[in-house]
Design a protein around this motif. Structure first.
Motif, mmCIF file in Angstrom:
data_model
loop_
_atom_site.group_PDB
_atom_site.id
_atom_site.type_symbol
_atom_site.label_atom_id
_atom_site.label_comp_id
_atom_site.label_asym_id
_atom_site.label_seq_id
_atom_site.Cartn_x
_atom_site.Cartn_y
_atom_site.Cartn_z
ATOM 1 N N PHE A 640 0.838 -1.198 0.000
ATOM 2 C CA PHE A 640 0.000 0.000 0.000
ATOM 3 C C PHE A 640 0.872 1.247 0.000
ATOM 4 O O PHE A 640 1.895 1.288 0.663
ATOM 5 C CB PHE A 640 -0.917 -0.001 1.230
ATOM 6 N N ARG A 641 0.458 2.276 -0.741
ATOM 7 C CA ARG A 641 1.220 3.524 -0.818
ATOM 8 C C ARG A 641 0.861 4.471 0.324
ATOM 9 O O ARG A 641 1.699 5.137 0.892
ATOM 10 C CB ARG A 641 0.894 4.246 -2.145
ATOM 11 N N VAL A 642 -0.446 4.569 0.599
ATOM 12 C CA VAL A 642 -0.922 5.537 1.590
ATOM 13 C C VAL A 642 -1.346 4.814 2.867
ATOM 14 O O VAL A 642 -1.023 5.225 3.964
ATOM 15 C CB VAL A 642 -2.133 6.329 1.034
ATOM 16 N N ALA A 643 -2.065 3.709 2.680
ATOM 17 C CA ALA A 643 -2.628 2.995 3.823
ATOM 18 C C ALA A 643 -1.543 2.294 4.622
ATOM 19 O O ALA A 643 -0.513 1.917 4.084
ATOM 20 C CB ALA A 643 -3.635 1.967 3.315
ATOM 21 N N ASP A 644 -1.801 2.118 5.915
ATOM 22 C CA ASP A 644 -0.870 1.411 6.780
ATOM 23 C C ASP A 644 -1.617 0.275 7.472
ATOM 24 O O ASP A 644 -2.478 0.506 8.311
ATOM 25 C CB ASP A 644 -0.281 2.375 7.817
ATOM 26 N N MET A 645 -1.283 -0.951 7.067
ATOM 27 C CA MET A 645 -2.007 -2.110 7.572
ATOM 28 C C MET A 645 -1.967 -2.232 9.084
ATOM 29 O O MET A 645 -2.902 -2.700 9.694
ATOM 30 C CB MET A 645 -1.391 -3.379 6.985
ATOM 31 N N GLU A 646 -0.814 -1.838 9.670
ATOM 32 C CA GLU A 646 -0.678 -2.059 11.101
ATOM 33 C C GLU A 646 -1.561 -1.130 11.922
ATOM 34 O O GLU A 646 -2.200 -1.540 12.867
ATOM 35 C CB GLU A 646 0.781 -1.897 11.516
ATOM 36 N N SER A 647 -1.593 0.163 11.538
ATOM 37 C CA SER A 647 -2.319 1.099 12.401
ATOM 38 C C SER A 647 -3.759 1.317 11.925
ATOM 39 O O SER A 647 -4.554 1.896 12.638
ATOM 40 C CB SER A 647 -1.587 2.440 12.440
ATOM 41 N N GLN A 648 -4.092 0.859 10.718
ATOM 42 C CA GLN A 648 -5.431 1.152 10.196
ATOM 43 C C GLN A 648 -6.275 -0.099 9.970
ATOM 44 O O GLN A 648 -7.061 -0.166 9.031
ATOM 45 C CB GLN A 648 -5.309 1.974 8.896
ATOM 46 N N THR A 649 -6.115 -1.064 10.875
ATOM 47 C CA THR A 649 -6.903 -2.298 10.739
ATOM 48 C C THR A 649 -8.401 -2.018 10.711
ATOM 49 O O THR A 649 -9.140 -2.624 9.946
ATOM 50 C CB THR A 649 -6.613 -3.243 11.925
ATOM 51 N N ALA A 650 -8.837 -1.087 11.551
ATOM 52 C CA ALA A 650 -10.282 -0.812 11.632
ATOM 53 C C ALA A 650 -10.804 -0.319 10.283
ATOM 54 O O ALA A 650 -11.910 -0.669 9.861
ATOM 55 C CB ALA A 650 -10.554 0.231 12.712
ATOM 56 N N LEU A 651 -9.972 0.463 9.602
ATOM 57 C CA LEU A 651 -10.371 0.999 8.289
ATOM 58 C C LEU A 651 -10.455 -0.145 7.266
ATOM 59 O O LEU A 651 -11.350 -0.174 6.429
ATOM 60 C CB LEU A 651 -9.336 2.046 7.851
ATOM 61 N N MET A 652 -9.512 -1.093 7.380
ATOM 62 C CA MET A 652 -9.548 -2.242 6.454
ATOM 63 C C MET A 652 -10.784 -3.099 6.724
ATOM 64 O O MET A 652 -11.396 -3.632 5.808
ATOM 65 C CB MET A 652 -8.276 -3.081 6.585
ATOM 66 N N ASP A 653 -11.166 -3.206 7.988
ATOM 67 C CA ASP A 653 -12.390 -3.916 8.355
ATOM 68 C C ASP A 653 -13.603 -3.323 7.648
ATOM 69 O O ASP A 653 -14.434 -4.032 7.091
ATOM 70 C CB ASP A 653 -12.638 -3.742 9.871
ATOM 71 N N ILE A 654 -13.683 -1.975 7.718
ATOM 72 C CA ILE A 654 -14.809 -1.272 7.082
ATOM 73 C C ILE A 654 -14.778 -1.531 5.577
ATOM 74 O O ILE A 654 -15.790 -1.845 4.959
ATOM 75 C CB ILE A 654 -14.725 0.251 7.358
ATOM 76 N N ALA A 655 -13.571 -1.429 4.995
ATOM 77 C CA ALA A 655 -13.447 -1.643 3.545
ATOM 78 C C ALA A 655 -13.894 -3.053 3.170
ATOM 79 O O ALA A 655 -14.548 -3.256 2.152
ATOM 80 C CB ALA A 655 -12.007 -1.395 3.104
ATOM 81 N N GLN A 656 -13.543 -4.029 4.026
ATOM 82 C CA GLN A 656 -13.939 -5.400 3.695
ATOM 83 C C GLN A 656 -15.460 -5.553 3.694
ATOM 84 O O GLN A 656 -16.041 -6.098 2.763
ATOM 85 C CB GLN A 656 -13.332 -6.421 4.662
ATOM 86 N N SER A 657 -16.127 -5.017 4.732
ATOM 87 C CA SER A 657 -17.581 -5.215 4.755
ATOM 88 C C SER A 657 -18.253 -4.383 3.655
ATOM 89 O O SER A 657 -19.220 -4.830 3.052
ATOM 90 C CB SER A 657 -18.166 -4.940 6.143
ATOM 91 N N ASP A 658 -17.690 -3.188 3.352
ATOM 92 C CA ASP A 658 -18.247 -2.387 2.252
ATOM 93 C C ASP A 658 -18.111 -3.113 0.915
ATOM 94 O O ASP A 658 -19.031 -3.110 0.091
ATOM 95 C CB ASP A 658 -17.537 -1.025 2.156
ATOM 96 N N ALA A 659 -16.939 -3.721 0.696
ATOM 97 C CA ALA A 659 -16.698 -4.408 -0.583
ATOM 98 C C ALA A 659 -17.653 -5.592 -0.727
ATOM 99 O O ALA A 659 -18.256 -5.802 -1.783
ATOM 100 C CB ALA A 659 -15.245 -4.867 -0.663
ATOM 101 N N ARG A 660 -17.800 -6.347 0.371
ATOM 102 C CA ARG A 660 -18.691 -7.522 0.290
ATOM 103 C C ARG A 660 -20.143 -7.099 0.085
ATOM 104 O O ARG A 660 -20.882 -7.725 -0.670
ATOM 105 C CB ARG A 660 -18.555 -8.387 1.544
ATOM 106 N N LYS A 661 -20.535 -5.992 0.734
ATOM 107 C CA LYS A 661 -21.920 -5.531 0.597
ATOM 108 C C LYS A 661 -22.177 -5.034 -0.830
ATOM 109 O O LYS A 661 -23.198 -5.335 -1.436
ATOM 110 C CB LYS A 661 -22.215 -4.419 1.607
ATOM 111 N N LEU A 662 -21.210 -4.271 -1.362
ATOM 112 C CA LEU A 662 -21.372 -3.742 -2.723
ATOM 113 C C LEU A 662 -21.568 -4.893 -3.715
ATOM 114 O O LEU A 662 -22.460 -4.850 -4.573
ATOM 115 C CB LEU A 662 -20.148 -2.897 -3.110
ATOM 116 N N LEU A 663 -20.743 -5.947 -3.572
ATOM 117 C CA LEU A 663 -20.856 -7.077 -4.498
ATOM 118 C C LEU A 663 -22.133 -7.875 -4.259
ATOM 119 O O LEU A 663 -22.676 -8.470 -5.184
ATOM 120 C CB LEU A 663 -19.657 -8.010 -4.359
ATOM 121 N N HIS A 664 -22.588 -7.892 -3.019
ATOM 122 C CA HIS A 664 -23.835 -8.601 -2.725
ATOM 123 C C HIS A 664 -24.990 -7.881 -3.417
ATOM 124 O O HIS A 664 -25.865 -8.496 -4.028
ATOM 125 C CB HIS A 664 -24.050 -8.649 -1.205
ATOM 126 N N ASP A 665 -24.986 -6.530 -3.336
ATOM 127 C CA ASP A 665 -26.086 -5.744 -3.926
ATOM 128 C C ASP A 665 -25.958 -5.624 -5.438
ATOM 129 O O ASP A 665 -26.945 -5.448 -6.134
ATOM 130 C CB ASP A 665 -26.112 -4.328 -3.319
#
Length: 696
Positions: A640-665
């Motif tokens: 990742f260029r901007v994102a930081d996996m270690e400190s932004q886990t919560a943001l990745m969590d949100i992205a995961q549920s958003d991505a799954r929801k978008l594909l579900h809909d």
């Protein structure tokens, strides 16, 4: 949309089409990972310099970068060649000097004429009792003072690239940014107060204070989310694609499972029951299961796996359990055999060692469906291995077993469900990044009756005390592991260390008591040494890290790890988990070579203070970073260029549920937001995902 959308063409043009970038600069830029205008948008400043105007350098905490208005005094050219060219100046309160090296006098005479006023900005420090500004970054006439940015972003550089031309190229790239349709869920965007994509990029490149450089600044957070979203969309597409592949519904009736559960001397933990339910409901679905079962050392994964195998056997199918090595496959067999006998199911082992008639007989029985559960190594992949009705493949120890092998296994049984087990607790952020395409079950409780392992740090100068401790333990009928250090890159030097230790321990404890296992031994010798240790014919097993995974000797209660500071935290935790498997109290001795580095001490202390693998793996991640933790080269981890996996886990969590929801809909990504998400995938160069959509 299987070709790049036209709106993004300007960002994917040649780098040399930008202002101030020629072929040579473009070569230097490649070192920064910049090969096209798009890459410059995501090359964000990592720091900034406050250049707001102040009255005087007087009272500033030097050295510091300052901007002041001065009256230019006398020029003092150097007395000798290569000396400093000095110019006296005075601000509102104090006199100081501007200093230039290798300077041309006539150029400086024009830039800073004596008697005139100029605004200068640069680093000021004390030298010989006088404040000096060496090579000012900016010198301008008062009417041009607004050319000096109040807060100047500082970018990462490489040789051949300086701030000014880089800034110019970035400005040129920014001017090409298109307006893109929003791919973020509108509620999410409002909630976080995030700007539009284009505004976010502009703002990230024009920070006004240090706070604007923080990962929490709305512009930066939004861009980090975009990276996570693109990555999680790719994983979600892979997951959706795999789910489209028809699976087999396996409905068990509980007949065999109940037999085993009622024969157990203990009750499964809440975490085990939860995992069993999640897996059972996956097996009953028409889509293929793709689940990761992660549990700490001793959390009872084997029982969960066996329940899953019994479910498919109840439904009339077969299951296979794969291990990375023969030692492990045999262990699985030994662990499962008593359970299989309780249930009355046929369990067999297939490894590379099976030859001739014996092998043929096993393969025949497998194809006829007479063997219900097969345990094996990768020998299971060979062409002549056929199942009657393979429903479930369980893969042990994920990191030795890539995605390619998972697919191979899938081919053996059209539609077979896959369960991957790992004993390495994976930090949440890595699990999301690496296994985001899988559903995850976590075993986070220890079965009742497990005794804590006492962990102690001891300097290697006290090795004779450790040997005495072993001597006493052996006399009491106990067994011990002695793990030798990782010496170098080559296995040869590790081997020498192990052989030396083996010789000294045999001399001290008696030849019969000690065995050696290492990676270079022929399998038959390795198995013979392990067998002696397991059966109690030997009391001490000297080993390189080959014993890290899966070895199970309940009578072994001491683990000595030599030069413990040279191992990673997760590995130390795995090694320690080899003891504490029986009813006796166990000890783990971490021997280190003094003096310990700050980092080394912190690692070993964490280990002494907790047995929770998840806490340990999170600490490991913070200390070493994701790349080192699993070796970025082979991990397939995104960069990742901007994102930081270690400190932004919560943001990745949100992205995961958003991505799954978008594909579900919107499974085909055809709505306006779906189309926008496709543009995001192109922008973030997720070609793999784009192929998945075009296949879908």
């Amino acid at each position: 949309m299987s070709t790049r959308p036209e709106i993004l063409f300007p960002l994917f043009a040649a780098l040399t089409s930008l202002d101030g970038i020629g072929p040579k600069t473009a070569q230097h830029m490649a070192v920064l990972g910049v090969t096209k205008p798009r890459d410059l948008l995501f090359l964000l400043p990592y720091s900034g310099i406050d250049r707001s105007l102040r009255a005087s350098v007087q009272g500033a905490d030097l050295p510091a970068t300052l901007t002041v208005e001065v009256e230019v005094g006398e020029h003092r050219p150097p007395r000798n060649k290569g000396g400093a060219y000095r110019i006296d100046v005075i601000d509102a309160q104090i006199a100081f000097q501007l200093v230039y090296f290798h300077a041309r006098g006539e150029y400086l005479g024009k830039l800073l004429p004596t008697g005139q006023r100029r605004t200068v900005s640069g680093k000021v420090e004390f030298f010989d009792g006088m404040a000096q500004m060496v090579h000012p970054d900016h010198v301008v006439r008062d009417d041009e003072a607004d050319q000096i940015p109040l807060f100047e972003p500082v970018y990462p550089l490489t040789s051949g690239i300086t701030q000014k031309p880089l800034g110019k190229a970035i400005a040129s790239a920014l001017s090409r940014m298109p307006e893109l349709v929003e791919w973020i869920d509108p509620n999410q965007k409002t909630l976080k107060n995030w700007p539009d994509w284009r505004a976010a990029v502009q703002s990230a490149h024009a920070p006004e204070t240090m706070a604007d450089l923080s990962a929490m600044a709305p512009a930066r957070e939004r861009l980090a989310y975009d990276e996570f979203m693109a990555h999680q969309l790719t994983l979600a597409l892979a997951r959706a694609n795999r789910r489209r592949a028809p699976g087999i519904e396996s409905h068990g009736n509980g007949r065999l499972r109940n037999k085993v559960l009622s024969a157990l001397p203990y009750k499964p933990t809440g975490a085990q029951q939860r995992a069993i339910e999640e897996i059972t409901s996956d097996l009953a679905r028409p889509e293929r299961m793709n689940r990761l079962l992660q549990g700490d050392v001793g959390s009872g994964k084997t029982l969960v796996a066996f329940m899953a195998l019994l479910t498919v056997v109840e439904a009339g199918g077969q299951g296979v359990m794969m291990a990375p090595t023969e030692i492990l496959a045999r262990q699985h067999l030994e662990g499962l055999q008593p359970l299989a006998e309780e249930a009355g199911v046929v369990l067999e082992l297939l490894t590379g060692r099976d030859k001739g008639r014996e092998r043929e007989a096993k393969l025949g029985a497998l194809q006829a469906g007479d063997i219900q559960i097969l345990v094996g190594t990768h020998a299971v992949f060979q062409k002549d291995v056929h199942f009657a009705d393979l429903r479930l493949a369980i893969v042990d120890e994920q990191h030795r077993f890539g995605v390619r092998q998972r697919l191979e296994l899938g081919k053996k049984g059209q539609g077979a469900d896959v369960l991957v087990m790992t004993a390495t607790p994976i930090p949440r952020s890595l699990a999301l990044a690496q296994y985001g395409d899988m559903d995850v079950s976590v075993l986070d409780e220890k079965p009742a009756g497990r005794k804590p392992i006492k962990t102690a740090l001891i300097s290697d100068e006290r090795v004779s005390e450790v040997v005495d401790h072993l001597r006493r333990a052996i006399a009491e009928g106990r067994q011990a592991y002695w793990v030798c250090p990782l010496v170098g890159e080559s296995e040869v030097s590790d081997l020498i260390a192990a052989e030396e230790r083996f010789k000294t321990l045999r001399a001290l404890l008696g030849e019969a008591a000690v065995r050696l296992v290492h990676g270079q031994m022929p399998p038959s010798e390795k198995d013979a040494a392990m067998a002696d240790f397991t059966a109690g014919r030997a009391q001490v097993l000297v080993a390189t890290t080959v014993i890290e995974v899966g070895v199970n000797v309940p009578n072994a209660t001491i683990m000595v790890i030599e030069r413990a500071e040279s191992f990673g935290l997760a590995q130390l935790h795995q090694l320690r988990g080899r003891v504490g498997r029986g009813s006796a109290a166990s000890t783990c001795l971490l021997m280190y070579k003094a003096p310990l580095s700050e980092n080394g001490r912190k690692r070993l202390t964490v280990l002494r203070e907790t047995e929770d693998g998840f806490v340990i793996s999170e600490t490991d991640l913070q200390m070493r970073g994701a790349g080192d933790l699993i070796g970025t080269a082979q991990s397939g981890l995104p960069r990742f260029r901007v994102a930081d996996m270690e400190s932004q886990t919560a943001l990745m969590d949100i992205a995961q549920s958003d991505a799954r929801k978008l594909l579900h809909d919107d499974p085909e990504l055809v709505t306006p937001r779906g189309q926008a998400a496709r543009v995001l995938l192109w922008l973030m160069e997720q070609d793999q995902a784009i192929r998945l959509i075009s296949v879908g």
